[in-house]
Enzyme design. Sequence first.
Site, PDB file in Angstrom:
ATOM      1  N   GLY A 173       0.900  -1.237  -0.228  1.00  0.00           N
ATOM      2  CA  GLY A 173      -0.018  -0.197  -0.009  1.00  0.00           C
ATOM      3  C   GLY A 173       0.925   1.113  -0.079  1.00  0.00           C
ATOM      4  N   ASP A 174       1.957   1.318   0.962  1.00  0.00           N
ATOM      5  CA  ASP A 174       3.203   2.257   0.710  1.00  0.00           C
ATOM      6  C   ASP A 174       2.992   2.600  -0.305  1.00  0.00           C
ATOM      7  OD1 ASP A 174       2.916   3.217   3.352  1.00  0.00           O
ATOM      8  OD2 ASP A 174       4.602   1.802   3.864  1.00  0.00           O
ATOM      9  N   TYR A 175       4.106   1.577  -0.894  1.00  0.00           N
ATOM     10  CA  TYR A 175       4.657   1.430  -3.097  1.00  0.00           C
ATOM     11  C   TYR A 175       3.345   2.328  -3.962  1.00  0.00           C
ATOM     12  CZ  TYR A 175       8.382  -0.133  -0.875  1.00  0.00           C
ATOM     13  OH  TYR A 175       9.544  -0.376   0.035  1.00  0.00           O
ATOM     14  N   GLY A 178       2.453   5.762  -3.338  1.00  0.00           N
ATOM     15  CA  GLY A 178       3.192   6.299  -3.821  1.00  0.00           C
ATOM     16  C   GLY A 178       3.419   6.713  -5.206  1.00  0.00           C
TER      17      GLY A 178
END
Length: 400
Positions: A173-175, A178
Amino acid sequence: MTTERKPLDGVRVLDIASFIAAPFAATIMSEFGAEVIKVEQPGGGDPWRRYGTKTPLDDCSLAWLTEARNKRSITLNLRETRGAELLKQLVKDADVVCENFRPGTLEKWGLGYDVLKEINPGIVLLRVSGYGQTGPYRDRPGFARIAHAYGGLTYLSGRPGEIPVTPGSTSLGDYMTGMYGCIGIMMALRHRDATGEGQVIDCALYESVFRVLDEIAPRYAQDGFVREPEGTGTVNACPHGHFPAGDGKFLSIACTTDKMFERLTVAMERQDLWEKYGDQAERLANREIVLEEVEKWTTSMPRDAVIEVCTANHVPCGAINSIADIFADPHFQARGTMQSVDVPGIGPVVVPTSLPRLSETPGEVAALGPTLGEANDMVYGEWLGLSAAEIDQLSKDGVI
């Protein structure tokens, strides 16, 4: 660093965030020419420095080296008034600021968008948080694991009736967020170049996860269907999932259409399966029988042999690779999907290469994550014109 012009040459980014999502947006930009200054808390810096596997360099884990690539590091205490004032000076000549504090934090420090816009009307502010800048949950802390769960992905991961599993052991989810953040920045910069006006990009981790769950939202709105965990397959196609091979390895086969299934039955030399289950609806109604027959076939030979036969018959298939498999794979090598970058004090470090691939202005990984504060003299001295004595005093006072 090559001398060829890159798409984002001349773009200056202040990365005041930590961990992955917002910094990843800045990292992508750095690979295509943007000058990214990583702004870190004095003393410890970004906690991501100490996440994952340690290296001989203090506070430079392999995770940090990989994801802070191409950046220059300065230390700056934004909680301190003098620190906030220094950031404002840097914003004057910046194009983008990336942050991922809880909503309201920048405002508490006197660094909200209204303040930054007054200093630089064209500034683009990327704001990443777990739940977004608005809504009843805006103040809740968020991490990728929580976003996977709240956004609906974790519920779909695993086998029916069992506790949901982590959808991959990475911070997916972070990537994803981003990448959405970087897309937003690119669009905002295009608008800025046309109008002179900057803007805010509001990215919520859970929304990035929810956005990629294909048809589950319209399907539920239409008839109330709740998609459940589907294990190694999917309710929408058959056979479409993961299968064991005879050598204990695994592979993935995709048959989303009747034509693909026909090709698979030719590869299997099972005309009878095509005659019985050539229609997708028939296959779905007899899923267990079809999957059992395919598994009997895949376990009758080694994985590479199954893939060879499938490929010869134009059946979409692929190995389920471990990282060891990936390092040995000739296609990864031929494409240069990984590259080795030399890091002083450590030696060569292998990292994923820059993406996406542009034919005329490709990205570049020139250096891996910087040591803490290595660009202090350059930024505070050369850019802001502070004397060596002033920089030394700011350091002693804990401002930088």
